[in-house]
Design a protein around this motif. Sequence first.
Motif, PDB file in Angstrom:
ATOM      1  N   TYR A  50       6.003   3.761  11.251  1.00  0.00           N
ATOM      2  CA  TYR A  50       6.427   4.543  10.091  1.00  0.00           C
ATOM      3  C   TYR A  50       5.229   5.174   9.381  1.00  0.00           C
ATOM      4  CZ  TYR A  50       7.825   5.353   5.243  1.00  0.00           C
ATOM      5  OH  TYR A  50       8.014   5.904   4.003  1.00  0.00           O
ATOM      6  N   GLU A  51       4.136   4.423   9.263  1.00  0.00           N
ATOM      7  CA  GLU A  51       2.957   4.983   8.590  1.00  0.00           C
ATOM      8  C   GLU A  51       2.410   6.185   9.355  1.00  0.00           C
ATOM      9  OE1 GLU A  51       0.296   1.680   7.851  1.00  0.00           O
ATOM     10  OE2 GLU A  51       1.527   0.943   6.197  1.00  0.00           O
ATOM     11  N   GLU A  52       2.462   6.128  10.686  1.00  0.00           N
ATOM     12  CA  GLU A  52       2.026   7.302  11.453  1.00  0.00           C
ATOM     13  C   GLU A  52       2.919   8.496  11.108  1.00  0.00           C
ATOM     14  OE1 GLU A  52      -0.632   6.324  12.396  1.00  0.00           O
ATOM     15  OE2 GLU A  52      -0.622   4.551  13.659  1.00  0.00           O
ATOM     16  N   SER A  53       4.203   8.233  10.910  1.00  0.00           N
ATOM     17  CA  SER A  53       5.096   9.342  10.561  1.00  0.00           C
ATOM     18  C   SER A  53       4.808   9.861   9.148  1.00  0.00           C
ATOM     19  CB  SER A  53       6.569   8.936  10.729  1.00  0.00           C
ATOM     20  OG  SER A  53       7.035   8.196   9.618  1.00  0.00           O
ATOM     21  N   LEU A  54       4.402   8.954   8.248  1.00  0.00           N
ATOM     22  CA  LEU A  54       3.975   9.397   6.913  1.00  0.00           C
ATOM     23  C   LEU A  54       2.742  10.300   7.025  1.00  0.00           C
ATOM     24  CD1 LEU A  54       4.015   6.336   4.449  1.00  0.00           C
ATOM     25  CD2 LEU A  54       5.414   8.391   4.343  1.00  0.00           C
ATOM     26  N   HIS A  55       1.863   9.969   7.960  1.00  0.00           N
ATOM     27  CA  HIS A  55       0.653  10.780   8.133  1.00  0.00           C
ATOM     28  C   HIS A  55       1.009  12.161   8.678  1.00  0.00           C
ATOM     29  CE1 HIS A  55      -1.531   6.640   8.698  1.00  0.00           C
ATOM     30  NE2 HIS A  55      -0.985   6.780   7.511  1.00  0.00           N
TER      31      HIS A  55
ATOM     32  N   ASN B 214       0.816  -1.226   0.000  1.00  0.00           N
ATOM     33  CA  ASN B 214       0.000   0.000   0.000  1.00  0.00           C
ATOM     34  C   ASN B 214       0.846   1.271   0.000  1.00  0.00           C
ATOM     35  OD1 ASN B 214      -2.361  -1.440   0.132  1.00  0.00           O
ATOM     36  ND2 ASN B 214      -2.753  -1.070   2.302  1.00  0.00           N
ATOM     37  N   HIS B 215       2.147   1.151  -0.231  1.00  0.00           N
ATOM     38  CA  HIS B 215       3.026   2.309  -0.023  1.00  0.00           C
ATOM     39  C   HIS B 215       2.624   3.533  -0.847  1.00  0.00           C
ATOM     40  CE1 HIS B 215       6.594   4.172   1.540  1.00  0.00           C
ATOM     41  NE2 HIS B 215       6.867   4.618   0.331  1.00  0.00           N
ATOM     42  N   TRP B 216       2.702   4.693  -0.224  1.00  0.00           N
ATOM     43  CA  TRP B 216       2.395   5.966  -0.874  1.00  0.00           C
ATOM     44  C   TRP B 216       3.118   7.062  -0.123  1.00  0.00           C
ATOM     45  CZ3 TRP B 216      -0.175   9.971   1.822  1.00  0.00           C
ATOM     46  CH2 TRP B 216      -0.539   9.605   3.124  1.00  0.00           C
ATOM     47  N   THR B 217       3.250   8.220  -0.747  1.00  0.00           N
ATOM     48  CA  THR B 217       3.739   9.392  -0.002  1.00  0.00           C
ATOM     49  C   THR B 217       2.888  10.604  -0.391  1.00  0.00           C
ATOM     50  OG1 THR B 217       5.325  10.498  -1.471  1.00  0.00           O
ATOM     51  CG2 THR B 217       6.108   8.491  -0.330  1.00  0.00           C
ATOM     52  N   PRO B 218       2.804  11.593   0.492  1.00  0.00           N
ATOM     53  CA  PRO B 218       1.932  12.748   0.216  1.00  0.00           C
ATOM     54  C   PRO B 218       2.364  13.572  -0.992  1.00  0.00           C
ATOM     55  CG  PRO B 218       3.212  13.086   2.242  1.00  0.00           C
ATOM     56  CD  PRO B 218       3.377  11.653   1.851  1.00  0.00           C
ATOM     57  N   LEU B 219       3.634  13.438  -1.395  1.00  0.00           N
ATOM     58  CA  LEU B 219       4.095  14.257  -2.523  1.00  0.00           C
ATOM     59  C   LEU B 219       3.453  13.846  -3.846  1.00  0.00           C
ATOM     60  CD1 LEU B 219       7.921  14.562  -1.760  1.00  0.00           C
ATOM     61  CD2 LEU B 219       6.041  16.045  -1.043  1.00  0.00           C
ATOM     62  N   GLU B 220       2.849  12.644  -3.859  1.00  0.00           N
ATOM     63  CA  GLU B 220       2.267  12.159  -5.111  1.00  0.00           C
ATOM     64  C   GLU B 220       0.947  12.827  -5.455  1.00  0.00           C
ATOM     65  OE1 GLU B 220       2.012   7.978  -4.264  1.00  0.00           O
ATOM     66  OE2 GLU B 220       4.139   7.968  -3.771  1.00  0.00           O
ATOM     67  N   ILE B 221       0.399  13.545  -4.502  1.00  0.00           N
ATOM     68  CA  ILE B 221      -0.964  14.060  -4.682  1.00  0.00           C
ATOM     69  C   ILE B 221      -0.935  15.562  -4.920  1.00  0.00           C
ATOM     70  CG2 ILE B 221      -3.181  14.368  -3.502  1.00  0.00           C
ATOM     71  CD1 ILE B 221      -2.267  11.588  -2.073  1.00  0.00           C
ATOM     72  N   ASN B 222      -1.618  15.972  -5.947  1.00  0.00           N
ATOM     73  CA  ASN B 222      -1.638  17.369  -6.358  1.00  0.00           C
ATOM     74  C   ASN B 222      -2.504  18.197  -5.405  1.00  0.00           C
ATOM     75  OD1 ASN B 222      -1.949  19.815  -7.655  1.00  0.00           O
ATOM     76  ND2 ASN B 222      -2.125  18.891  -9.694  1.00  0.00           N
ATOM     77  N   MET B 223      -1.914  19.218  -4.812  1.00  0.00           N
ATOM     78  CA  MET B 223      -2.627  20.034  -3.832  1.00  0.00           C
ATOM     79  C   MET B 223      -3.019  21.401  -4.397  1.00  0.00           C
ATOM     80  SD  MET B 223      -2.877  18.325  -0.947  1.00  0.00           S
ATOM     81  CE  MET B 223      -3.114  19.618   0.303  1.00  0.00           C
ATOM     82  N   SER B 224      -2.755  21.647  -5.678  1.00  0.00           N
ATOM     83  CA  SER B 224      -2.926  23.019  -6.178  1.00  0.00           C
ATOM     84  C   SER B 224      -4.380  23.481  -6.144  1.00  0.00           C
ATOM     85  CB  SER B 224      -2.340  23.146  -7.592  1.00  0.00           C
ATOM     86  OG  SER B 224      -2.983  22.231  -8.453  1.00  0.00           O
ATOM     87  N   GLY B 225      -5.306  22.565  -6.400  1.00  0.00           N
ATOM     88  CA  GLY B 225      -6.722  22.948  -6.331  1.00  0.00           C
ATOM     89  C   GLY B 225      -7.137  23.360  -4.929  1.00  0.00           C
ATOM     90  N   ASP B 226      -6.547  22.693  -3.944  1.00  0.00           N
ATOM     91  CA  ASP B 226      -6.908  22.981  -2.550  1.00  0.00           C
ATOM     92  C   ASP B 226      -6.536  24.406  -2.156  1.00  0.00           C
ATOM     93  OD1 ASP B 226      -6.878  20.152  -2.941  1.00  0.00           O
ATOM     94  OD2 ASP B 226      -6.927  19.889  -0.767  1.00  0.00           O
ATOM     95  N   VAL B 227      -5.406  24.880  -2.706  1.00  0.00           N
ATOM     96  CA  VAL B 227      -4.967  26.234  -2.377  1.00  0.00           C
ATOM     97  C   VAL B 227      -6.037  27.242  -2.792  1.00  0.00           C
ATOM     98  CG1 VAL B 227      -3.181  27.968  -2.806  1.00  0.00           C
ATOM     99  CG2 VAL B 227      -2.551  25.545  -2.608  1.00  0.00           C
ATOM    100  N   LEU B 228      -6.584  27.047  -3.977  1.00  0.00           N
ATOM    101  CA  LEU B 228      -7.633  27.952  -4.475  1.00  0.00           C
ATOM    102  C   LEU B 228      -8.945  27.758  -3.716  1.00  0.00           C
ATOM    103  CD1 LEU B 228      -6.891  27.678  -8.310  1.00  0.00           C
ATOM    104  CD2 LEU B 228      -6.227  29.506  -6.715  1.00  0.00           C
ATOM    105  N   ASP B 229      -9.303  26.499  -3.481  1.00  0.00           N
ATOM    106  CA  ASP B 229     -10.541  26.228  -2.726  1.00  0.00           C
ATOM    107  C   ASP B 229     -10.497  26.914  -1.364  1.00  0.00           C
ATOM    108  OD1 ASP B 229     -11.377  24.630  -4.780  1.00  0.00           O
ATOM    109  OD2 ASP B 229     -11.025  22.728  -3.746  1.00  0.00           O
ATOM    110  N   TYR B 230      -9.345  26.744  -0.698  1.00  0.00           N
ATOM    111  CA  TYR B 230      -9.206  27.271   0.654  1.00  0.00           C
ATOM    112  C   TYR B 230      -9.315  28.794   0.652  1.00  0.00           C
ATOM    113  CZ  TYR B 230      -7.412  27.860   5.358  1.00  0.00           C
ATOM    114  OH  TYR B 230      -7.277  28.190   6.680  1.00  0.00           O
TER     115      TYR B 230
END
Lengths: 347, 347
Positions: free
Chosen positions: A116-121, A48-64
């Motif tokens: 480690y997963e908690e640290s990823l969170h 299930n490995h993933w990291t937060p950098l893989e997810i695009n956050m640019s829309g959130d900046v505008l939404d927020y």
Amino acid sequence: MQNVSEFNTLDPIDVNDKRVINGKADINQLAPFKYPWAWEYFLKANNNHWTPLEINMSGDVLDYKYKLSPAEIHMFENVLAYLTTADILAMRNIGLAVMEKMSAPELQIYQARQVYEESLHTWTYQHCIESLNLDQREIYNRYRTVPEIFGKIKISNQRLNKILRSDLDLSKQENVQDFILSYGFFATIFEGAWFYNGFTPIFALQRRGLMKGTGEQFQYIMRDETLHANFGIKVLRQLMSEENFAPKQEYWDEMFEECHAAEKAYANYILREPILGYNAEIHLQQYEYIVNRRAKQIGLTKVPYPNAVNAVPWLDEQTNLRKEKNFFETRVVEYKSNSSLDWEDEE
Amino acid sequence: MQNVSEFNTLDPIDVNDKRVINGKADINQLAPFKYPWAWEYFLKANNNHWTPLEINMSGDVLDYKYKLSPAEIHMFENVLAYLTTADILAMRNIGLAVMEKMSAPELQIYQARQVYEESLHTWTYQHCIESLNLDQREIYNRYRTVPEIFGKIKISNQRLNKILRSDLDLSKQENVQDFILSYGFFATIFEGAWFYNGFTPIFALQRRGLMKGTGEQFQYIMRDETLHANFGIKVLRQLMSEENFAPKQEYWDEMFEECHAAEKAYANYILREPILGYNAEIHLQQYEYIVNRRAKQIGLTKVPYPNAVNAVPWLDEQTNLRKEKNFFETRVVEYKSNSSLDWEDEE
């Protein structure tokens, strides 16, 4: 603590000497496995490995900045503030209070992944805070300035502190009971309900096309936490069976009552004004529904909230990551080509 | 253990209250960072993500069965046996002895990754054992049947046990000294030399086109361990500077002497017969060369082995993963497209 101070030629370990707590087998030998399912959890978690950098956050900046209402911003920031503290606590619980006492290496190896997963969170929340340019000092400190957040953290710290000592004598039944109740609290309520259900307000935004990056991040976290809760419950049942001991129903009832009061105060604070399609009452109904599931999973015959209903029927569908990806047409991130992005919460 | 039992409205943390040990800042708040380099290590380690399943082991099965000499099999199995025990110890050191005492969350978050990496290494050895169909019970138990392996494990356990207690009083200078020496032992010798140099006999096979899968697995592990050693040394220097205290040279000298004797016995056992291009003498020379590097890194002006030379000049080139990949034409595995597979050992 086993101490190998002098050299002795010893036979390979007897698998029956492995126990969840009070184990007698050499702690340095992974195999043979007594708990092959723990090893499977480890392999699945790695898949299930993933990291937060893989997810695009640019829309959130505008939404927020432009789309969220004040009530939505209030909810969003406080959920995030709760989570920043909660995930560090989750890391400390497994890493510092639990892992040493469960000496079978196949349990520890999953717990190492879990820590480690908690640290990823934690990284994920930091990534959200940085992306949205929030005041990180203020967000991290909020659990000390908002009593309704502090209430949940206080309960968690009390449970944790009861079992944190590394020399806790687990040959005594009262300590075994404290350990079961604390470990049970973290598996069923803290990870199994407060995390699980705790993301729902954000998913309510995501469902309306708002804060989709954060929503997607939290779906990955929820997948991890569901595995943590289910692993924890499996360990708990194994532990109670090996020790031939289960706390009386009244101890669980006390826990449920205390946690419900804290969750109610929290829900009324983060949703002091309802947001479109979601409010404090729905949040608490869903909490009760999930806690009933956890109570059944740990083997209780009496559920705490017999009248609870599934107040957010869209959640199960939305938290299936694959469907979600197709729906929002974001990219699918898989570490290994044969990994599956959906996951199940064991009933 | 900080205990937040009653609600108080408190200001955000002061970054100057964070310390490596004896910290006074709230342990639940990641930011602001006092040690931004620790956060960078965490990001870098995540960027290095790999799992043992990515590496093809089929050639190793044939090599092991048909190509290795008895002396090579003896060396291979005993190196593997040492590593299985050593990496569980490494996990226990950081997870159980160190992490709680270093309460700054940005240190703990890297340590959470480090603990997980040790578990990935344990998985790797298990994967090698299963691929080669070795007797896992016998391999895992070998540290209790071979005195020359046990010698290194015994030293490590003694260091670990001195600081394992969670209530170790680090306001006392003798305890701080024990902590520095134990943490220093794990960073410089255990991870920085016994792991680092410990893979070299396998790389000597890999160099001749033998056991290339295992060799590649161990290159990934070595990359992780190099990061662990360098992180540990950085923390150690920070710690000694904050506490304004460093153990006298004689304590380090004692450690070097004891570890050298154990390594010499181990080298003479695993290489009781030389293999093509590698023998116990070369192994020990290389060990001394690496320990000198670690001694300089922790700030000692006197190195323990002034006459040591780089006995395996091919190692630096071979352990550069990218070159290696081109050389053997195996596939390059990178978690993120912008990650680099080479790595440096800081001088």
